[in-house]
Design a protein around this motif. Sequence first.
Motif, PDB file in Angstrom:
ATOM      1  N   TRP A 142       0.837  -1.160   0.000  1.00 59.14           N
ATOM      2  CA  TRP A 142       0.000   0.000   0.000  1.00 59.14           C
ATOM      3  C   TRP A 142       0.882   1.222   0.000  1.00 59.14           C
ATOM      4  CZ3 TRP A 142      -1.088  -4.363   3.044  1.00 59.14           C
ATOM      5  CH2 TRP A 142      -2.253  -5.054   2.673  1.00 59.14           C
ATOM      6  N   TRP A 143       1.399   1.525  -1.168  1.00 52.69           N
ATOM      7  CA  TRP A 143       2.266   2.704  -1.328  1.00 52.69           C
ATOM      8  C   TRP A 143       2.254   3.127  -2.782  1.00 52.69           C
ATOM      9  CZ3 TRP A 143       6.845   2.159  -4.289  1.00 52.69           C
ATOM     10  CH2 TRP A 143       7.187   0.837  -4.618  1.00 52.69           C
ATOM     11  N   TRP A 144       2.934   4.253  -3.066  1.00 51.20           N
ATOM     12  CA  TRP A 144       2.902   4.841  -4.409  1.00 51.20           C
ATOM     13  C   TRP A 144       4.311   4.973  -4.974  1.00 51.20           C
ATOM     14  CZ3 TRP A 144      -2.244   6.406  -5.465  1.00 51.20           C
ATOM     15  CH2 TRP A 144      -3.088   6.477  -4.349  1.00 51.20           C
ATOM     16  N   ARG A 145       4.550   4.363  -6.124  1.00 51.75           N
ATOM     17  CA  ARG A 145       5.812   4.580  -6.850  1.00 51.75           C
ATOM     18  C   ARG A 145       5.605   5.797  -7.756  1.00 51.75           C
ATOM     19  NH1 ARG A 145       9.722   0.850  -7.858  1.00 51.75           N
ATOM     20  NH2 ARG A 145       8.345  -0.933  -7.517  1.00 51.75           N
ATOM     21  N   ILE A 146       6.454   6.788  -7.621  1.00 52.90           N
ATOM     22  CA  ILE A 146       6.286   8.040  -8.372  1.00 52.90           C
ATOM     23  C   ILE A 146       7.528   8.290  -9.211  1.00 52.90           C
ATOM     24  CG2 ILE A 146       5.920  10.542  -8.157  1.00 52.90           C
ATOM     25  CD1 ILE A 146       4.513   9.976  -5.490  1.00 52.90           C
ATOM     26  N   HIS A 165      -4.395   3.391   4.990  1.00 53.11           N
ATOM     27  CA  HIS A 165      -3.020   3.872   5.158  1.00 53.11           C
ATOM     28  C   HIS A 165      -2.293   3.914   3.822  1.00 53.11           C
ATOM     29  CE1 HIS A 165      -3.016   2.842   9.703  1.00 53.11           C
ATOM     30  NE2 HIS A 165      -3.260   4.122   9.482  1.00 53.11           N
ATOM     31  N   MET A 166      -3.031   4.183   2.767  1.00 52.54           N
ATOM     32  CA  MET A 166      -2.392   4.380   1.468  1.00 52.54           C
ATOM     33  C   MET A 166      -2.626   5.832   1.067  1.00 52.54           C
ATOM     34  SD  MET A 166      -2.660   2.117  -1.967  1.00 52.54           S
ATOM     35  CE  MET A 166      -1.923   2.677  -3.502  1.00 52.54           C
ATOM     36  N   ALA A 167      -1.885   6.699   1.735  1.00 58.27           N
ATOM     37  CA  ALA A 167      -2.014   8.139   1.480  1.00 58.27           C
ATOM     38  C   ALA A 167      -0.688   8.651   0.913  1.00 58.27           C
ATOM     39  CB  ALA A 167      -2.358   8.854   2.769  1.00 58.27           C
ATOM     40  N   PHE A 168      -0.650   9.897   0.549  1.00 57.77           N
ATOM     41  CA  PHE A 168       0.621  10.513   0.144  1.00 57.77           C
ATOM     42  C   PHE A 168       0.534  12.017   0.341  1.00 57.77           C
ATOM     43  CE2 PHE A 168      -0.756  11.940  -4.185  1.00 57.77           C
ATOM     44  CZ  PHE A 168      -1.924  11.194  -4.312  1.00 57.77           C
ATOM     45  N   ASP A 169       1.707  12.619   0.530  1.00 51.41           N
ATOM     46  CA  ASP A 169       1.779  14.069   0.686  1.00 51.41           C
ATOM     47  C   ASP A 169       1.962  14.701  -0.685  1.00 51.41           C
ATOM     48  OD1 ASP A 169       1.790  14.288   3.642  1.00 51.41           O
ATOM     49  OD2 ASP A 169       3.588  13.062   3.437  1.00 51.41           O
ATOM     50  N   VAL A 170       1.324  15.836  -0.866  1.00 51.63           N
ATOM     51  CA  VAL A 170       1.455  16.559  -2.133  1.00 51.63           C
ATOM     52  C   VAL A 170       1.935  17.965  -1.825  1.00 51.63           C
ATOM     53  CG1 VAL A 170       0.247  17.410  -4.175  1.00 51.63           C
ATOM     54  CG2 VAL A 170      -0.453  15.245  -3.125  1.00 51.63           C
ATOM     55  N   ARG A 219      14.444   9.131 -19.745  1.00 53.60           N
ATOM     56  CA  ARG A 219      14.920   8.913 -18.387  1.00 53.60           C
ATOM     57  C   ARG A 219      13.859   9.328 -17.380  1.00 53.60           C
ATOM     58  NH1 ARG A 219      18.810  12.512 -15.691  1.00 53.60           N
ATOM     59  NH2 ARG A 219      18.904  11.567 -13.637  1.00 53.60           N
ATOM     60  N   TRP A 220      13.698   8.515 -16.343  1.00 55.23           N
ATOM     61  CA  TRP A 220      12.723   8.820 -15.299  1.00 55.23           C
ATOM     62  C   TRP A 220      13.433   8.841 -13.957  1.00 55.23           C
ATOM     63  CZ3 TRP A 220       7.358   9.363 -16.466  1.00 55.23           C
ATOM     64  CH2 TRP A 220       7.022   9.050 -17.788  1.00 55.23           C
ATOM     65  N   ILE A 221      13.029   9.791 -13.093  1.00 56.33           N
ATOM     66  CA  ILE A 221      13.596   9.869 -11.743  1.00 56.33           C
ATOM     67  C   ILE A 221      12.571   9.297 -10.779  1.00 56.33           C
ATOM     68  CG2 ILE A 221      14.378  11.425  -9.919  1.00 56.33           C
ATOM     69  CD1 ILE A 221      14.942  13.459 -12.191  1.00 56.33           C
ATOM     70  N   GLU A 222      13.011   8.338  -9.983  1.00 54.90           N
ATOM     71  CA  GLU A 222      12.030   7.667  -9.121  1.00 54.90           C
ATOM     72  C   GLU A 222      12.056   8.181  -7.683  1.00 54.90           C
ATOM     73  OE1 GLU A 222      11.723   3.447  -9.600  1.00 54.90           O
ATOM     74  OE2 GLU A 222      10.827   3.192  -7.621  1.00 54.90           O
ATOM     75  N   THR A 223      10.867   8.277  -7.105  1.00 57.97           N
ATOM     76  CA  THR A 223      10.716   8.574  -5.690  1.00 57.97           C
ATOM     77  C   THR A 223       9.448   7.841  -5.223  1.00 57.97           C
ATOM     78  OG1 THR A 223      10.445  10.365  -4.071  1.00 57.97           O
ATOM     79  CG2 THR A 223       9.582  10.779  -6.259  1.00 57.97           C
ATOM     80  N   ALA A 224       8.977   8.133  -4.017  1.00 55.54           N
ATOM     81  CA  ALA A 224       7.798   7.405  -3.539  1.00 55.54           C
ATOM     82  C   ALA A 224       7.032   8.220  -2.510  1.00 55.54           C
ATOM     83  CB  ALA A 224       8.216   6.067  -2.919  1.00 55.54           C
ATOM     84  N   ASN A 225       5.719   8.063  -2.543  1.00 52.00           N
ATOM     85  CA  ASN A 225       4.825   8.546  -1.478  1.00 52.00           C
ATOM     86  C   ASN A 225       4.815  10.047  -1.231  1.00 52.00           C
ATOM     87  OD1 ASN A 225       4.132   5.873  -1.071  1.00 52.00           O
ATOM     88  ND2 ASN A 225       5.643   5.573   0.537  1.00 52.00           N
ATOM     89  N   GLU A 226       5.494  10.813  -2.085  1.00 59.04           N
ATOM     90  CA  GLU A 226       5.421  12.267  -1.945  1.00 59.04           C
ATOM     91  C   GLU A 226       5.487  12.882  -3.332  1.00 59.04           C
ATOM     92  OE1 GLU A 226       7.380  14.182   1.478  1.00 59.04           O
ATOM     93  OE2 GLU A 226       8.186  15.629   0.035  1.00 59.04           O
TER      94      GLU A 226
END
Length: 327
Positions: A122-126, A207-212, A135-142
């Motif tokens: 329960w998370w987000w790959r961004i 609990h699958m939220a994210f900050d924006v 090319r892609w830059i990876e981060t998560a949950n924000e």
Amino acid sequence: MNRASPLLAIGLLAACSGRQSPLAPAGDQAETLHQLFLLALAVCGIVYLVVVAALVWSLMRRGRDEDRDGAMRGLNRGLWATGIGIVLGVTILIVGSFLADRALFATRGEDALEVRITGHQWWWRIEYRVGGTARWIETANELHLPRGRTTRVLLGSADVIHSFWVPNVAGKIDMIPGRRNVLDLTPRQSGWFRGQCGEYCGMQHAHMAFDVKVEEPAQFEAWLARQSRMARPVGDSRGMHGQAVFARTCSACHAVRGTTASGRAGPDLTHVGARRSIAAGTITMSRGALQGWIAQPQALKPGTSMPAIPLAPADADAVAHYLAGLR
Ligand code: CUA
């Protein structure tokens, strides 16, 4: 009125504003949806008032109408008025939602920033696309967004159906395995907002939220430039020890770019220390919270894929120190 009612009323009123509310639009798409909501509310409100007025009127007239023909004429007029009212109300709603739909999916040129977001239990790959390249830059949950520019979000899922929703910025759209859905976000107000999975996806759906964070374009570019860099761990001995323990214990699932850790099963942790929360919006970021999460993820988020890592206290402390320093 029971004791919970005032609390419920306060809760409902509090939900009208704030960083996770469709009633406080902070972007073009949310504004469009807010206007559609107000239109639907007005049409439904008028229908409700007319029905209640007709009901009261008939109750008051009950038994007073001796003239049967007069009553039938009144009934006919009432039926006609109802028919016209239904056609009018439905037409207004159809036209309103058609126009809103057009506005939501209007293309805004080639300047859109591209972001790929993948839902996981329960998370987000961004991932951010680097200026038109492959090319892609990876981060998560924000998620960071530049204010005043359209970001085109490509949505997918790695497991079950999730739904992407940042109510202050745009409406929600499902994330479906094997399919890419597209959503445009054009935020107009800077600040922190909260996104939430909008489709029940298992035990930890809540609990699958994210900050924006919506920020000025220059600030956003600086943030993206920092994200694109390799990790620069704090170089003290505790940090170096933490990095070694992390590489041994956590690298099968997590990546930290610039080190040997390159796992893809869990969130990318290259700049995790700079994030606002841990475990997809579950707890606020701090060194202590990181240590607690590593020690007891199943207590904080039962069912998460993150297993409890049995580390010696000194090792756990070093790993938390290392991760908190990845900024
Ligand atoms: Cu993902 Cu609910």
